[in-house]
Design a protein around this motif. Structure first.
Motif, mmCIF file in Angstrom:
data_model
loop_
_atom_site.group_PDB
_atom_site.id
_atom_site.type_symbol
_atom_site.label_atom_id
_atom_site.label_comp_id
_atom_site.label_asym_id
_atom_site.label_seq_id
_atom_site.Cartn_x
_atom_site.Cartn_y
_atom_site.Cartn_z
ATOM 1 N N ARG A 175 0.860 -1.183 0.000
ATOM 2 C CA ARG A 175 0.000 0.000 0.000
ATOM 3 C C ARG A 175 0.896 1.232 0.000
ATOM 4 O O ARG A 175 1.844 1.334 0.787
ATOM 5 N N LYS A 194 -3.482 3.691 -1.489
ATOM 6 C CA LYS A 194 -4.034 2.702 -2.410
ATOM 7 C C LYS A 194 -2.988 1.629 -2.717
ATOM 8 O O LYS A 194 -1.812 1.754 -2.372
ATOM 9 N N THR A 195 -3.449 0.579 -3.378
ATOM 10 C CA THR A 195 -2.575 -0.524 -3.760
ATOM 11 C C THR A 195 -2.415 -0.540 -5.281
ATOM 12 O O THR A 195 -3.082 0.185 -6.013
ATOM 13 N N ASP A 196 -1.526 -1.445 -5.754
ATOM 14 C CA ASP A 196 -1.294 -1.554 -7.195
ATOM 15 C C ASP A 196 -2.539 -2.024 -7.934
ATOM 16 O O ASP A 196 -2.745 -1.660 -9.105
ATOM 17 N N GLU A 197 -3.370 -2.835 -7.281
ATOM 18 C CA GLU A 197 -4.595 -3.298 -7.934
ATOM 19 C C GLU A 197 -5.533 -2.146 -8.261
ATOM 20 O O GLU A 197 -6.356 -2.238 -9.191
ATOM 21 N N GLU A 198 -5.433 -1.054 -7.510
ATOM 22 C CA GLU A 198 -6.315 0.081 -7.719
ATOM 23 C C GLU A 198 -5.732 1.103 -8.692
ATOM 24 O O GLU A 198 -6.455 1.987 -9.160
ATOM 25 N N SER A 202 -4.340 -3.419 -15.883
ATOM 26 C CA SER A 202 -4.345 -4.877 -15.726
ATOM 27 C C SER A 202 -3.267 -5.543 -16.578
ATOM 28 O O SER A 202 -2.811 -6.641 -16.253
ATOM 29 N N ARG A 205 -0.061 -5.213 -14.344
ATOM 30 C CA ARG A 205 -0.187 -5.431 -12.907
ATOM 31 C C ARG A 205 0.485 -6.722 -12.444
ATOM 32 O O ARG A 205 1.249 -6.701 -11.463
ATOM 33 N N PRO A 206 0.275 -7.879 -13.090
ATOM 34 C CA PRO A 206 0.935 -9.112 -12.598
ATOM 35 C C PRO A 206 2.453 -9.014 -12.590
ATOM 36 O O PRO A 206 3.096 -9.505 -11.662
ATOM 37 N N VAL A 209 3.505 -6.464 -9.591
ATOM 38 C CA VAL A 209 3.237 -7.037 -8.270
ATOM 39 C C VAL A 209 4.127 -8.251 -8.026
ATOM 40 O O VAL A 209 4.623 -8.468 -6.908
#
Length: 608
Positions: A175, A194-198, A202, A205-206, A209
């Protein structure tokens, strides 16, 4: 005062000075421990100094203090009133320092006792004031540190903004806690918490992360590149993920730096595209040069080859070699002189050069230009060499063909004149002369067509027989049979033998096998060797035609067959007029009728 006494006096003065300095520090210095240590040192020096006690009139004499230095002489430390005054003044200063230190210490102790016995609130206030002073000092120091951190933060923001670097920190849950210089159109408030997912697309993102999680798990720095799609164009970043630990040596999170490498990536892509296009252009250029047999190369001023567009030469690679190693000695002078003239005059030149001998000799159209420095100095030469061997051979072939054509034309005109003259002597009227002349000229023309069709190299005797008989009757007719091995006749033999065959065929149509519907013709030839010379035996046999008899006079046809063949081809001719039909046998030496290797014909064949 002598030497040893003087030394003893100086030692005493130094000790008193030291005591005085330590005493003053014990009074005015900061720190309780430091003041006590200074006071203790001053007392030790004062109490252990023999010289000071001697000055005070107590203890050992100077001679006892410094027996070795005085050499056993009876000396005293003080020998004059002035020295006594200096010693006493120094001792007084030291004593005064001690007295002042003792007074200050006593005053502080008295104040402390009085405060302790007095109002407790006053004591608490004093202690609170001291504590507040200490806290104020701590706050001031922390404020200075915070100010310095803020300045460093501001400088870091300026540096990262100008260098397109984003720095951020994420906790162990990935976060965002803070961010410096986020991407355009974003502010830290849009990211922090916020986090990377937010935040991340897409598509990337993988990857991001995964590297951050690996950095937290392994405790190692992760470096990678990502491509982030945008509305107008894509952006590339180089990411460095560094795991961070706290004071307890536990993972606190990761610090990430994202460096915008979009410009360098685009430049790399442009460079890759340009390199690819340049390679394709160079490939097409080399293909064009090879297809046209063009070679481009460079040489230095020593005529050593430094570059060439291809290594596909008759002698392999020429790079690093000189003309002396590449060009045959017989052709070296002309080529080297042409190149050196360009180096000397600094002007381009062109010329045709030949390399090699005999059938291996090749011709080149050589264009040479100087390579010049900005100051006009010659670095070397660049040459373009075009292989014109085929063109030169075509030109030589054309010259040979023209000579051969001229020779053949003269011979043909001579034959035409002879045919016309002989035909005129045998014809009684013009009406009889013209058809006979035309037929014979057609036979001559047919022979010439065969000669030209084979590029003046010679005519196969079978083709000659079929063409000339075909002017009167189809050669594939059942009434005609032609057989014999392949024999190539020279152009001269083709003309003479062709006229004889024409006369035999014309006679067969008028008087022989083709004068009725039943006659037939058999034409055969063989090659045999009765002795040292090979011979050609040509037989013309007619059967089934009207009965024939030997003519009473010799016409043009008989003349062509008997006299012309004998004279031109050294043939033995036998005409046998049997009741069943004419049998003509011609025996010729083979060496007189096959093509002979004249210089022009040899060169013509080589050029072809």
């Amino acid at each position: 005062m002598n030497g040893p006494a003087d030394a003893a006096t100086m030692i005493g003065i130094a000790e008193l000075g030291t005591v005085a300095a330590l005493t003053l520090f014990a009074v005015v210095g900061r720190g309780r421990s430091a003041r006590l240590i200074s006071l203790f040192a001053a007392a030790v020096i004062l109490l252990t100094s023999d010289v000071l006690w001697q000055i005070a009139g107590i203890g050992m004499t100077a001679a006892q203090v410094l027996p070795g230095a005085a050499g056993g002489a009876n000396v005293t430390i003080v020998t004059s009133g002035q020295e006594v005054l200096v010693a006493l003044a120094t001792a007084a200063a030291a004593g005064s320092g001690l007295a002042i230190a003792a007074t200050v210490a006593l005053h502080r102790y008295t104040a402390y006792r009085a405060a302790k016995r007095g109002n407790p609130d006053t004591l608490k206030a004093t202690r609170a004031e001291a504590r507040n002073k200490r806290l104020l000092g701590i706050l001031q120091r922390e404020h200075e540190k915070l100010k310095s951190v803020r300045e460093m933060h501001r400088y870091m923001e300026l540096a990262t903004r100008n260098s397109q670097i984003t720095v951020l920190f994420q906790d162990v849950d990935l976060r965002y806690q803070w961010v410096i210089n986020p991407r355009p159109f974003l502010i830290p408030e849009d990211i922090v918490g916020k986090t990377d997912e937010e935040i991340l697309p897409s598509a990337v993102r993988p990857l991001v992360v995964g590297h951050k999680t690996r950095a937290l798990q392994t405790g190692t720095t992760q470096t990678f590149e990502i491509e982030i799609p945008g509305n107008d164009e894509r952006a590339w970043f180089r990411m460095d993920v560094v795991p961070i630990t706290n004071e307890a040596n536990k993972l606190a999170g990761v610090v990430c730096t994202a460096i915008d490498i979009s410009r360098s990536k685009r430049l790399d892509m442009m460079r890759t595209d340009l390199s690819r296009r340049l390679a394709e252009t160079l490939q097409r250029f080399n293909l064009a040069l090879r297809s046209e047999k063009i070679m481009v190369f460079s040489q230095d001023t020593n005529l050593r080859y430094t570059w060439a567009n291809s290594d596909e030469t008759q002698i392999g690679s020429i790079i690093g070699r000189t003309d002396e190693e590449v060009v045959p000695a017989a052709d070296l002078t002309a080529i080297a002189d042409l190149k050196r003239r360009v180096i000397e005059t600094k002007r381009p030149l062109s010329g045709e050069i030949g390399v090699g001998e005999g059938m291996d000799r090749r011709w080149y159209d050589l264009h040479i230009e100087p390579n010049l420095k900005p100051d006009g100095t010659v670095l070397g030469i660049t040459c373009a060499s075009i292989d014109i061997t085929h063109r030169k051979r075509n030109e030589e072939q054309m010259r040979l063909v023209m000579r051969e054509l001229t020779h053949r034309t003269k011979n043909l005109l001579t034959v035409v004149i002879a045919i016309a003259r002989q035909t005129s002597t045998q014809a009684s009227t013009v009406e009889a002369f013209v058809p006979a002349l035309i037929a014979r000229l057609r036979a001559l023309s047919a022979a010439q067509d065969l000669i030209v069709a084979d590029e003046w190299a010679g005519v196969d005797i079978g083709d000659l027989v079929r063409v000339l008989i075909g002017q009167f009757i189809p050669p594939h007719s059942s009434r005609v049979r032609i057989s014999g091995p392949s024999v190539i006749l020279s152009p001269e033999a083709s003309q003479n033998l062709g006229l004889a065959i024409h006369e035999l065929a014309a006679n067969a149509v008028q008087y022989g096998a083709f004068a009725n519907a039943k006659g037939s013709l058999d034409v055969a030839w063989t090659v045999y060797q009765p002795g040292d010379t090979e011979m050609l035996k040509f037989t013309w046999t007619e059967v089934g035609g009207p009965a024939v008899s030997e003519p009473t006079r010799r016409g043009f046809g008989m003349t062509v067959i008997e006299r012309n063949l004998s004279r031109a081809l050294r043939a033995e001719v036998n005409l046998d007029f049997t009741p069943s039909g004419l049998v003509a046998t011609m025996t010729l030496p083979l060496e007189g009728i096959v093509p002979f290797a004249s210089p022009d014909r040899t060169m013509l064949a080589q050029a072809s």
